[in-house]
Design a protein around this motif. Structure first.
Motif, mmCIF file in Angstrom:
data_model
loop_
_atom_site.group_PDB
_atom_site.id
_atom_site.type_symbol
_atom_site.label_atom_id
_atom_site.label_comp_id
_atom_site.label_asym_id
_atom_site.label_seq_id
_atom_site.Cartn_x
_atom_site.Cartn_y
_atom_site.Cartn_z
ATOM 1 N N ARG A 151 0.807 -1.226 0.000
ATOM 2 C CA ARG A 151 0.000 0.000 0.000
ATOM 3 C C ARG A 151 0.841 1.279 0.000
ATOM 4 N NH1 ARG A 151 -2.516 -3.426 3.729
ATOM 5 N NH2 ARG A 151 -1.510 -2.342 5.476
ATOM 6 N N ALA A 152 2.152 1.147 0.147
ATOM 7 C CA ALA A 152 3.018 2.327 0.203
ATOM 8 C C ALA A 152 3.101 3.010 -1.155
ATOM 9 C CB ALA A 152 4.417 1.931 0.669
ATOM 10 N N ALA A 153 3.361 4.305 -1.136
ATOM 11 C CA ALA A 153 3.534 5.049 -2.388
ATOM 12 C C ALA A 153 4.766 4.533 -3.125
ATOM 13 C CB ALA A 153 3.700 6.542 -2.082
ATOM 14 N N PRO A 154 4.682 4.343 -4.437
ATOM 15 C CA PRO A 154 5.825 3.832 -5.205
ATOM 16 C C PRO A 154 6.834 4.936 -5.520
ATOM 17 C CG PRO A 154 3.972 4.162 -6.668
ATOM 18 C CD PRO A 154 3.476 4.499 -5.291
ATOM 19 N N ASP A 155 7.359 5.566 -4.463
ATOM 20 C CA ASP A 155 8.283 6.673 -4.645
ATOM 21 C C ASP A 155 9.726 6.326 -4.273
ATOM 22 O OD1 ASP A 155 8.018 6.424 -1.910
ATOM 23 O OD2 ASP A 155 6.949 8.331 -1.631
ATOM 24 N N GLY A 156 9.963 5.062 -3.896
ATOM 25 C CA GLY A 156 11.307 4.645 -3.549
ATOM 26 C C GLY A 156 11.694 4.911 -2.113
ATOM 27 N N HIS A 157 10.748 5.393 -1.298
ATOM 28 C CA HIS A 157 11.048 5.704 0.096
ATOM 29 C C HIS A 157 10.768 4.531 1.035
ATOM 30 C CE1 HIS A 157 10.408 10.277 -0.815
ATOM 31 N NE2 HIS A 157 11.482 9.765 -1.396
ATOM 32 N N THR A 158 10.011 3.527 0.548
ATOM 33 C CA THR A 158 9.638 2.384 1.386
ATOM 34 C C THR A 158 9.944 1.081 0.655
ATOM 35 O OG1 THR A 158 7.834 3.655 2.386
ATOM 36 C CG2 THR A 158 7.779 1.269 2.676
#
Length: 321
Positions: A80-87
């Motif tokens: 469910r995390a945003a696909p921004d590379g932070h998680t």
């Protein structure tokens, strides 16, 4: 200095400090590594060693434990995390290659819901006897297990995990009936083993190597093709007459939809960290065989093992809700 010069200098400084970070230097994003098991276990240890190795490539690197359900809670969080590379998530191969065959219903698709980033390391498992068992070898264990089928208990980090199936496979190969007792991670299973609540434990060697060296538990066998460098005195199962060799891997994934350039940036940083001699030696000391692969190599390893485990799992008849 003239007032006009001071004002001009102040205005220039204000403009400079107002610039976004990439205009001043290369932007370094933050990184959160999610682990689906409690602190102190093998996945947690690997993630924290890796976080230390990545600290120069990111603005910050934190490890967040979300234990439970054999890693499925953490996977749901990352899905469910945003696909921004932070998680990202660091996990053993089980949830990605075993669970699709084990569970009737999963709230994730192991192939389409995540982005492969890097294969981190290979590892093997151990068979551990607790102090209350009085067992000093695999032969001792099998004598007791066969004398009272189903009475011998073994703990693991959870139902459907790799250690669970290592126990199932061991029982089948050795002709012994063992009873599985799942826990929410390797740490709680260790506590039960030390307290005499279970007889044995199947888990990554790292989870109990220190307890073994301290004489609190006894590792009686390892599942790899050769002995583990953490406990070189312990023979493999093959050496003890049980025809079983099994290894697995740890890897890093992000949520689906991660842009290729972001994925490749993280993968390159991970490969660099894993190949650094200092980190590499620490991983080897903990019983891991460091890799640091490309995303494509991880995807191939996952596809291969997903197919490889289908037959053996179906043969066990184990299926979970």
């Amino acid at each position: 200095m003239h007032k006009r010069t001071l004002l001009a200098g102040a205005a220039a400084l204000a403009a400079l400090t107002a610039l976004p970070l990439p205009a001043l230097a290369q932007d370094k994003p933050p990184l959160k590594i999610v682990v689906g098991f409690p602190p102190g276990g093998s996945a947690d240890l690997l993630a924290r060693l890796l976080a230390e190795g990545l600290k120069n490539d990111f603005a910050s690197v934190i490890v967040e434990n979300k234990p439970g359900a054999g890693g499925r809670i953490a996977l749901g969080h990352v899905k469910r995390a945003a696909p921004d590379g932070h998680t990202v998530i660091v996990l053993p191969s089980g949830p990605m290659v075993l669970f699709p065959h084990v569970y009737k219903k999963l709230d994730y698709d192991a192939v389409t819901d995540f982005t492969p980033i890097s294969l981190l390391a290979h590892f093997q498992f151990s068979v551990v006897a607790g102090p209350a068992s009085g067992v000093k070898s695999v032969a001792d264990m099998l004598v007791k297990a066969k004398a009272a089928p189903g009475k011998s208990t073994y703990g693991t980090p959870g139902s459907g995990t790799l250690p669970h199936f290592m126990g199932v496979m061991f029982g089948q190969k050795a002709g012994a009936e063992l009873t599985h007792v799942p826990f929410q991670g390797g740490g709680p299973a260790n506590t039960a083993l030390l307290g005499g609540h279970i007889d044995y434990k199947f888990d990554v060697v790292t989870e109990t190597a220190e307890l073994h060296r301290a004489g609190k538990v006894r590792i009686i066998g390892v599942t790899g093709p050769q002995r583990d460098p953490q406990v070189p005195e312990v023979p493999t199962l093959k050496e003890q007459g049980v025809d079983m060799v099994a290894t697995a891997w740890f890897a890093m994934y992000g949520p689906a939809g991660l842009k290729p350039e972001v994925r490749d940036m993280i993968s390159s940083a991970v490969a660099k960290a894993v190949r650094n001699p200092a980190l590499r030696n620490r991983l080897i000391e903990q019983g891991y065989e460091p890799v640091g692969s490309t995303p494509a190599e991880l995807a191939t390893a996952q596809a291969t093992d997903l197919q490889r485990w289908e037959g053996p799992i179906k043969a066990t008849g184990v299926q979970l809700d």
